[in-house]
Design a protein around this motif. Sequence first.
Motif, mmCIF file in Angstrom:
data_model
loop_
_atom_site.group_PDB
_atom_site.id
_atom_site.type_symbol
_atom_site.label_atom_id
_atom_site.label_comp_id
_atom_site.label_asym_id
_atom_site.label_seq_id
_atom_site.Cartn_x
_atom_site.Cartn_y
_atom_site.Cartn_z
ATOM 1 N N GLY A 199 0.915 -0.984 0.070
ATOM 2 C CA GLY A 199 -0.135 -0.086 -0.028
ATOM 3 C C GLY A 199 0.769 0.933 0.080
ATOM 4 N N ALA A 200 0.136 2.522 0.363
ATOM 5 C CA ALA A 200 1.015 3.431 0.207
ATOM 6 C C ALA A 200 2.257 3.641 1.181
ATOM 7 N N GLY A 201 2.074 3.172 2.234
ATOM 8 C CA GLY A 201 3.000 2.808 3.412
ATOM 9 C C GLY A 201 4.291 2.144 2.921
ATOM 10 N N GLY A 202 3.931 0.967 2.380
ATOM 11 C CA GLY A 202 5.004 -0.195 2.004
ATOM 12 C C GLY A 202 5.584 0.326 0.861
ATOM 13 N N LEU B 58 6.946 -7.261 -0.669
ATOM 14 C CA LEU B 58 5.981 -8.502 -0.964
ATOM 15 C C LEU B 58 4.633 -7.850 -0.858
ATOM 16 N N GLU B 59 3.621 -8.564 -1.780
ATOM 17 C CA GLU B 59 2.216 -7.744 -1.731
ATOM 18 C C GLU B 59 1.539 -9.119 -2.001
ATOM 19 N N ARG B 60 0.452 -9.171 -1.183
ATOM 20 C CA ARG B 60 -0.456 -10.544 -1.154
ATOM 21 C C ARG B 60 -1.291 -10.331 -2.554
ATOM 22 N N GLU B 61 -1.596 -9.352 -3.019
ATOM 23 C CA GLU B 61 -2.651 -9.112 -4.184
ATOM 24 C C GLU B 61 -1.945 -9.279 -5.371
ATOM 25 N N GLY C 41 -2.630 -1.289 -2.532
ATOM 26 C CA GLY C 41 -3.582 -1.265 -1.187
ATOM 27 C C GLY C 41 -5.089 -0.770 -1.552
ATOM 28 N N VAL C 42 -5.449 0.239 -0.399
ATOM 29 C CA VAL C 42 -6.669 0.521 -0.546
ATOM 30 C C VAL C 42 -6.890 1.647 -1.379
ATOM 31 N N LEU C 43 -5.935 2.333 -2.013
ATOM 32 C CA LEU C 43 -5.724 3.327 -2.778
ATOM 33 C C LEU C 43 -6.510 2.926 -4.231
ATOM 34 N N ILE D 157 -11.683 5.745 -5.713
ATOM 35 C CA ILE D 157 -11.345 6.547 -6.899
ATOM 36 C C ILE D 157 -11.720 7.957 -6.853
ATOM 37 N N HIS D 158 -12.064 8.293 -5.789
ATOM 38 C CA HIS D 158 -12.343 9.770 -5.416
ATOM 39 C C HIS D 158 -11.004 10.539 -5.220
ATOM 40 N N ASN D 159 -11.124 11.928 -5.319
ATOM 41 C CA ASN D 159 -9.865 12.731 -5.267
ATOM 42 C C ASN D 159 -9.628 13.257 -3.841
ATOM 43 N N GLY D 160 -8.491 13.693 -3.408
ATOM 44 C CA GLY D 160 -8.034 14.125 -2.022
ATOM 45 C C GLY D 160 -6.796 13.408 -1.490
ATOM 46 N N PHE D 161 -5.927 12.919 -2.454
ATOM 47 C CA PHE D 161 -4.825 12.449 -2.134
ATOM 48 C C PHE D 161 -3.446 13.161 -2.646
ATOM 49 N N TYR E 224 1.968 -14.041 0.183
ATOM 50 C CA TYR E 224 1.528 -13.700 1.419
ATOM 51 C C TYR E 224 2.304 -13.956 2.380
ATOM 52 N N VAL E 225 2.716 -13.121 3.333
ATOM 53 C CA VAL E 225 3.547 -13.426 4.284
ATOM 54 C C VAL E 225 2.770 -14.149 5.572
ATOM 55 N N SER E 226 3.226 -15.334 5.743
ATOM 56 C CA SER E 226 2.437 -15.788 6.745
ATOM 57 C C SER E 226 2.939 -15.830 8.164
ATOM 58 N N GLY F 110 2.343 3.120 8.713
ATOM 59 C CA GLY F 110 0.949 3.062 7.921
ATOM 60 C C GLY F 110 -0.299 2.688 8.895
ATOM 61 N N ASN F 111 -1.167 2.155 8.421
ATOM 62 C CA ASN F 111 -2.517 1.896 9.099
ATOM 63 C C ASN F 111 -2.385 0.792 9.856
ATOM 64 N N ASN F 112 -1.198 -0.206 10.058
ATOM 65 C CA ASN F 112 -1.110 -1.077 11.101
ATOM 66 C C ASN F 112 -0.493 -0.511 12.313
ATOM 67 N N LEU G 297 -5.075 10.762 6.485
ATOM 68 C CA LEU G 297 -4.492 11.146 5.080
ATOM 69 C C LEU G 297 -3.554 10.033 4.641
ATOM 70 N N VAL G 298 -3.463 9.732 3.128
ATOM 71 C CA VAL G 298 -2.319 8.826 2.859
ATOM 72 C C VAL G 298 -1.203 9.729 2.821
ATOM 73 N N ASP G 299 -1.006 10.907 2.857
ATOM 74 C CA ASP G 299 0.067 11.719 2.834
ATOM 75 C C ASP G 299 0.921 11.308 4.125
HETATM 76 C C1 LIG Z 1 -12.440 4.436 1.768
HETATM 77 C C2 LIG Z 1 -11.318 5.283 2.197
HETATM 78 C C3 LIG Z 1 -11.073 6.728 1.569
HETATM 79 C C4 LIG Z 1 -9.942 7.353 2.042
HETATM 80 N N1 LIG Z 1 -9.854 8.716 1.664
HETATM 81 C C5 LIG Z 1 -8.699 9.672 1.843
HETATM 82 C C6 LIG Z 1 -8.572 10.742 1.097
HETATM 83 O O1 LIG Z 1 -9.348 11.221 0.442
HETATM 84 N N2 LIG Z 1 -7.402 11.476 1.159
HETATM 85 C C7 LIG Z 1 -6.524 10.802 1.814
HETATM 86 O O2 LIG Z 1 -5.268 11.378 1.959
HETATM 87 N N3 LIG Z 1 -6.450 9.583 2.429
HETATM 88 C C8 LIG Z 1 -7.428 8.677 2.230
HETATM 89 N N4 LIG Z 1 -7.609 7.740 3.039
HETATM 90 C C9 LIG Z 1 -6.526 7.324 3.764
HETATM 91 C C10 LIG Z 1 -5.425 6.398 2.984
HETATM 92 O O3 LIG Z 1 -5.919 6.112 1.515
HETATM 93 C C11 LIG Z 1 -5.108 5.257 3.734
HETATM 94 O O4 LIG Z 1 -4.757 5.586 5.008
HETATM 95 C C12 LIG Z 1 -3.599 4.735 3.304
HETATM 96 O O5 LIG Z 1 -3.658 4.465 1.745
HETATM 97 C C13 LIG Z 1 -3.218 3.307 3.830
HETATM 98 O O6 LIG Z 1 -1.814 2.740 3.254
HETATM 99 P P1 LIG Z 1 -1.542 1.591 4.084
HETATM 100 O O7 LIG Z 1 -0.077 1.249 3.185
HETATM 101 O O8 LIG Z 1 -1.191 1.745 5.496
HETATM 102 O O9 LIG Z 1 -2.609 0.435 3.988
HETATM 103 P P2 LIG Z 1 -3.264 -0.538 2.574
HETATM 104 O O10 LIG Z 1 -3.276 0.544 1.632
HETATM 105 O O11 LIG Z 1 -4.103 -1.206 3.370
HETATM 106 O O12 LIG Z 1 -2.039 -1.304 2.075
HETATM 107 C C14 LIG Z 1 -1.665 -2.619 3.012
HETATM 108 C C15 LIG Z 1 -1.151 -3.709 1.847
HETATM 109 O O13 LIG Z 1 -0.607 -4.627 2.719
HETATM 110 C C16 LIG Z 1 -1.160 -5.965 1.743
HETATM 111 N N5 LIG Z 1 -0.882 -6.885 2.966
HETATM 112 C C17 LIG Z 1 -1.404 -7.231 3.983
HETATM 113 N N6 LIG Z 1 -1.083 -8.017 4.872
HETATM 114 C C18 LIG Z 1 -0.180 -8.798 4.053
HETATM 115 C C19 LIG Z 1 0.622 -10.029 4.302
HETATM 116 N N7 LIG Z 1 0.430 -10.767 5.477
HETATM 117 N N8 LIG Z 1 1.439 -10.333 3.300
HETATM 118 C C20 LIG Z 1 1.492 -9.579 2.177
HETATM 119 N N9 LIG Z 1 0.927 -8.549 1.889
HETATM 120 C C21 LIG Z 1 0.049 -8.021 3.042
HETATM 121 C C22 LIG Z 1 -2.467 -5.632 1.562
HETATM 122 O O14 LIG Z 1 -2.811 -6.417 0.566
HETATM 123 C C23 LIG Z 1 -2.273 -4.093 1.168
HETATM 124 O O15 LIG Z 1 -1.856 -4.013 -0.372
HETATM 125 C C24 LIG Z 1 -8.833 6.843 2.849
HETATM 126 C C25 LIG Z 1 -8.948 5.498 3.165
HETATM 127 C C26 LIG Z 1 -10.101 4.753 2.798
HETATM 128 C C27 LIG Z 1 -9.992 3.353 3.364
#
Ligand SMILES: Cc1cc2nc3c(=O)[nH]c(=O)nc-3n(C[C@H](O)[C@H](O)[C@H](O)COP(=O)(O)OP(=O)(O)OC[C@H]3O[C@@H](n4cnc5c(N)ncnc54)[C@H](O)[C@@H]3O)c2cc1C
Lengths: 121, 415
Positions: free
Chosen positions: B15-18, B35-38, B43-45, B49-53, B87-89, B295-297, B303-305
């Motif tokens: 995702g954005a963090g990784g 490593l990415e499981r998908e 990730g959630v990005l 599909i809306h804007n604001g990132f 997938y990291v188990s 990141g979100n863990n 904010l994604v930023d």
């Molecule tokens: C609906 C929604 C709307 C948002 N709107 C905004 C916005 O308008 N503006 C903004 O700035 N931010 C917004 N955010 C916040 C921001 O997008 C997220 O906080 C950020 O993208 C999260 O990034 P992440 O990398 O922490 O997590 P994720 O994007 O969840 O990435 C985690 C990744 O890790 C992978 N993964 C997990 N476990 C394993 C494993 N065991 N082995 C291998 N891979 C694994 C997953 O498949 C995933 O790809 C929004 C979030 C959501 C959910």
Amino acid sequence: MNRKITCVMCPVGCRITVEMNGDEPVISGNRCTRGRQYVIDELIKPKRVLTTSVKVEDGDLPLVSVKTSGPIEKKIIMDKMKEIKKKTVGAPVKIGEIIIENIDGNGVDLLATRKVKKIHK
Amino acid sequence: MMKGINTDVLVIGGGAGGMAAALSAAREKSDVILLERENSTGGVLNQCIHNGFGLHFYKEELTGPEFADKLFNEMTLDRVNIISESYVSEVDVENKTVRVLSPDGAYEIYAKAIVIATGARERPFGALMIPGDRPSGIYTAGLAQRFVNLENRLPGKRALILGSGDIGLIMARRLVLEGMKVEAVVERMPFPGGLLRNIVQCLEDYNIPLYLSHTVTKTVGRGRLEKVEVSEVDENYNPIPGTEKIYDVDTLILSAGLIPQVEDISDSLQLDRVNKGYAVSNSCETNIDGIYAAGNNVAVFDLVDYVAAEGWVAGRHAALKSKGGENNTEKYPVIRGKNVSILVPSYIDFNESLRLYLRISKPIEHGRVILKELNIEKKFVDGVPSEMIQMVLNKKKMELIREKGGLFVEVVEDE
Ligand SMILES: Cc1cc2nc3c(=O)[nH]c(=O)nc-3n(C[C@H](O)[C@H](O)[C@H](O)COP(=O)(O)OP(=O)(O)OC[C@H]3O[C@@H](n4cnc5c(N)ncnc54)[C@H](O)[C@@H]3O)c2cc1C
Ligand code: SF4
């Protein structure tokens, strides 16, 4: 009159105050100039950026996400959605590619926001 | 079983963090595997599909897929080795060995430093304990978002949304645009869970009512959902008898919030009790030497930023560590004072500036964040729990923390 308007142009979400000084709006609380324009539009002709998706043929994904290149008038959004739903594009699609030109009649285009690869059957 | 692979820095989750972590580690000239499981990164990005990132990180406003694409392109240029469908188990944190399951079989990777960036998952329906039938037509908001934005499927015709988190608000608008009727958004708390701008542009723009201090008290339907009962709740969140109202809907969307994804990976990593994510320092290091998280863990960021900025820090320090460059033995605690819920980081070390992220535990009209040890105050107006407050302090300002042995963070309410 004293109105508080939340700017939606970016995630900061400034709470902008508008006071009328005669016919002149006095605007405060916006952290950037886009907020000023937003408030003026909001008082006269509210506008929004529209994001949605469009169907894709022969793509590695069934949909391509899209956005308007700038804000369009709020009141035309539901009509424009009908037009967008009828549209299908062929893969491949590049990011930034124009999907519908001049969608609002005022020079705003509908642009692809992700790439879609072509799959060969 | 494939043979083990060696690398300097291993990033778990794309995702954005990784992605930001992998990129910054690569910029430090480390060998990086992500490593990415998908089957693709983002990730959630990908489904947002809306804007604001990206306003802070890229200085331009992007949609989720555009933000993901930019990071992906940069990673490719900087030769990050991206392995998807992996997938990291399990992570053996002491030996820095990661077990991976992939379509090609199971294998192991040994790394000198690891960044965990597994994001968050949605709170499931079962966790809400709503009485009634369990028909089809009940979805979490993120799943509905995936259906509509990635798979071209609509969940139903008429919907009610439970929970006013951002995903729920964004989905309310999305479903209306796609031709569904959205009856209402109901929220158990007396204030909304999502950003004010989303209340305005997702609900008010489309005349969708928001009922605060209300919850779903029953679901009815054989096979498919037919009705949902909504009641008002008192200050202890108990339904008030006599306030029941029935909605004829075939779809119930749950936006009950995100929970950091911390299961599976390892039992040795410390969690923060309130954030429910990994407890990290301002260098993004966990309690185990050389294991970083971002990141979100760590905590659910709005904010994604912020997520990308933290990923960037984590990746850089992982790279430095992999070269034997850093030792974080000196760590001081960050302590939660009153009116503070989410608080990152949990520890302070002196390898990095301090980026403090916090959420207030209730709406506060006029308030101040007080960092007593540092004689620093930050005023705010119209504060709400859904909007994170960020404060950045340079290393010089941080010196006093060492003298005082920690940092106490509290928020006071002013008249
Ligand atoms: C609906 C929604 C709307 C948002 N709107 C905004 C916005 O308008 N503006 C903004 O700035 N931010 C917004 N955010 C916040 C921001 O997008 C997220 O906080 C950020 O993208 C999260 O990034 P992440 O990398 O922490 O997590 P994720 O994007 O969840 O990435 C985690 C990744 O890790 C992978 N993964 C997990 N476990 C394993 C494993 N065991 N082995 C291998 N891979 C694994 C997953 O498949 C995933 O790809 C929004 C979030 C959501 C959910
Ligand atoms: S005024 Fe500027 S900074 Fe404030 S929300 Fe609007 S666009 Fe963002």
